[in-house]
Design an enzyme around this catalytic site. Structure first.
Site, mmCIF file in Angstrom:
data_model
loop_
_atom_site.group_PDB
_atom_site.id
_atom_site.type_symbol
_atom_site.label_atom_id
_atom_site.label_comp_id
_atom_site.label_asym_id
_atom_site.label_seq_id
_atom_site.Cartn_x
_atom_site.Cartn_y
_atom_site.Cartn_z
ATOM 1 N N ARG A 124 44.179 -51.093 -80.840
ATOM 2 C CA ARG A 124 43.325 -52.087 -81.479
ATOM 3 C C ARG A 124 43.946 -53.476 -81.413
ATOM 4 O O ARG A 124 45.168 -53.619 -81.401
ATOM 5 C CB ARG A 124 43.072 -51.726 -82.948
ATOM 6 C CG ARG A 124 42.232 -50.462 -83.141
ATOM 7 C CD ARG A 124 42.056 -50.186 -84.619
ATOM 8 N NE ARG A 124 41.230 -49.004 -84.854
ATOM 9 C CZ ARG A 124 39.904 -49.028 -84.972
ATOM 10 N NH1 ARG A 124 39.267 -50.186 -84.889
ATOM 11 N NH2 ARG A 124 39.231 -47.925 -85.188
ATOM 12 N N ARG A 164 42.554 -63.186 -82.357
ATOM 13 C CA ARG A 164 42.496 -61.732 -82.183
ATOM 14 C C ARG A 164 42.996 -61.440 -80.770
ATOM 15 O O ARG A 164 42.459 -61.960 -79.792
ATOM 16 C CB ARG A 164 41.083 -61.190 -82.381
ATOM 17 C CG ARG A 164 40.643 -61.186 -83.837
ATOM 18 C CD ARG A 164 39.294 -60.530 -84.028
ATOM 19 N NE ARG A 164 39.293 -59.135 -83.573
ATOM 20 C CZ ARG A 164 39.807 -58.116 -84.268
ATOM 21 N NH1 ARG A 164 40.388 -58.338 -85.439
ATOM 22 N NH2 ARG A 164 39.749 -56.899 -83.801
ATOM 23 N N SER A 197 55.752 -62.232 -67.555
ATOM 24 C CA SER A 197 54.771 -61.224 -67.133
ATOM 25 C C SER A 197 53.442 -61.391 -67.860
ATOM 26 O O SER A 197 52.407 -60.920 -67.391
ATOM 27 C CB SER A 197 55.323 -59.811 -67.370
ATOM 28 O OG SER A 197 55.436 -59.532 -68.755
ATOM 29 N N ASP A 233 70.672 -57.119 -67.915
ATOM 30 C CA ASP A 233 70.429 -58.189 -68.877
ATOM 31 C C ASP A 233 70.273 -57.646 -70.291
ATOM 32 O O ASP A 233 70.675 -58.296 -71.257
ATOM 33 C CB ASP A 233 69.180 -58.975 -68.477
ATOM 34 C CG ASP A 233 69.423 -59.883 -67.279
ATOM 35 O OD1 ASP A 233 70.592 -60.085 -66.909
ATOM 36 O OD2 ASP A 233 68.431 -60.393 -66.719
#
Length: 294
Positions: free
Chosen positions: A157, A174, A192, A72
């Protein structure tokens, strides 16, 4: 139905199995008196091929059909390059899942023969454009058939950003980032991350948060015509990245603005006549085909 005479061929690099299929494809097409044009990188895998060679851009001008041999990802790359040319694409699966490349090498001649005789169905799939702005100036651009993804790159982070849809403020978040996916991409990375499966005919985009800091953050499905704007928070200590189909990354900085909209051109995807989206899902995702007794 289109009459295919000039057929372009693109193969995924670095695979022995792809080379085997390319040879079989070349022999079959020549035996059926089609004009075969090899993509220039693909031509390097077939020494002594004796065929016309062209760039992807030129293939978009001279070919009636382009066959992609690979997974793909190979078809995604071809789609981004050829969308503007409106050339139909057909995939031969030499990858893993194969949601887009749905002809098997084991019955290549039979299935391809049916398609070339007009026994096929055609789908139009839209792509996304992503533009990065800094201080009001354009900084980067990319296109994606599957998804545009804001992600932290090598950093661990979280990213702080604001989301706007059609100019309306939605939320500040966040998280590890955001996946903005087309229906085509809904069975890829978006899936996923907990996103919904969307039928390819839908004119919609799904926004899937990646590991959000709040449990109330959920995927949002919006109209495909929406303009999605992401504003990178000024207080970010990291420089996140934006990727297009996982192939190209552009580094972002605090304060940058990312605008994501539907591309004006769609790709034309060719499938065998008996192609069925739900059957593909059953096969590729392992859905049960019958109730079995325990």
């Amino acid at each position: 139905m289109d009459q295919f005479r000039n057929i372009g061929v693109i193969g995924r690099m670095g695979s022995v199995k792809v080379v085997e299929t390319l040879r079989a494809l070349r022999s079959y097409l020549l035996s059926e008196n089609y004009q075969v044009i090899l993509e220039q990188d693909t031509a390097g895998m077939l020494p002594g091929h004796g065929l016309q060679v062209a760039s992807k851009k030129l293939m978009g001008e001279i070919c009636d059909l382009v066959i992609v041999v690979g997974g793909d990802g190979s078809l995604l790359g071809a789609a981004r390059e050829l969308a503007k040319s409106k050339i139909p694409l057909l995939g031969v699966n030499r990858g893993r899942l194969g949601f887009l490349t749905d002809i098997s090498p084991s019955d290549l001649e039979v299935r391809l023969g049916e398609v070339l005789q007009g026994e096929y169905i055609e789908e139009n799939r839209f792509l996304l454009d992503g533009n990065l702005e800094r201080d009001g100036q354009p900084l980067g651009f990319g296109s994606a058939l599957n998804d545009v993804v804001l992600h932290p790159g090598k950093s661990t982070r979280m990213i702080g950003f604001d989301l706007y849809i059609d100019g309306h403020f939605v939320y500040s978040q966040r998280s590890d980032g955001l996946i903005v996916s087309t229906p085509t991409g809904s069975t890829a990375y978006s899936l996923s991350a907990g996103g919904p499966i969307m039928h390819p005919k839908l004119d919609a985009v799904v926004l899937v948060p990646m590991f959000p800091h709040t449990l109330s953050s959920r995927p949002i499905v919006v109209d495909g015509k929406s303009e999605i704007k992401l504003v990178i928070g000024d207080t970010n200590e990291t420089y996140p990245q934006i990727s297009f189909d996982g192939q190209m990354d552009i580094a972002c900085a605090p304060g940058d603005i990312i605008r994501i909209t539907k591309k004006p051109f769609k790709i034309r995807l060719i499938h065998p006549k008996d192609h069925n989206f739900y059957a593909t899902c059953r096969e590729k995702l392992g859905w049960a085909s019958e109730i079995t007794a325990s």
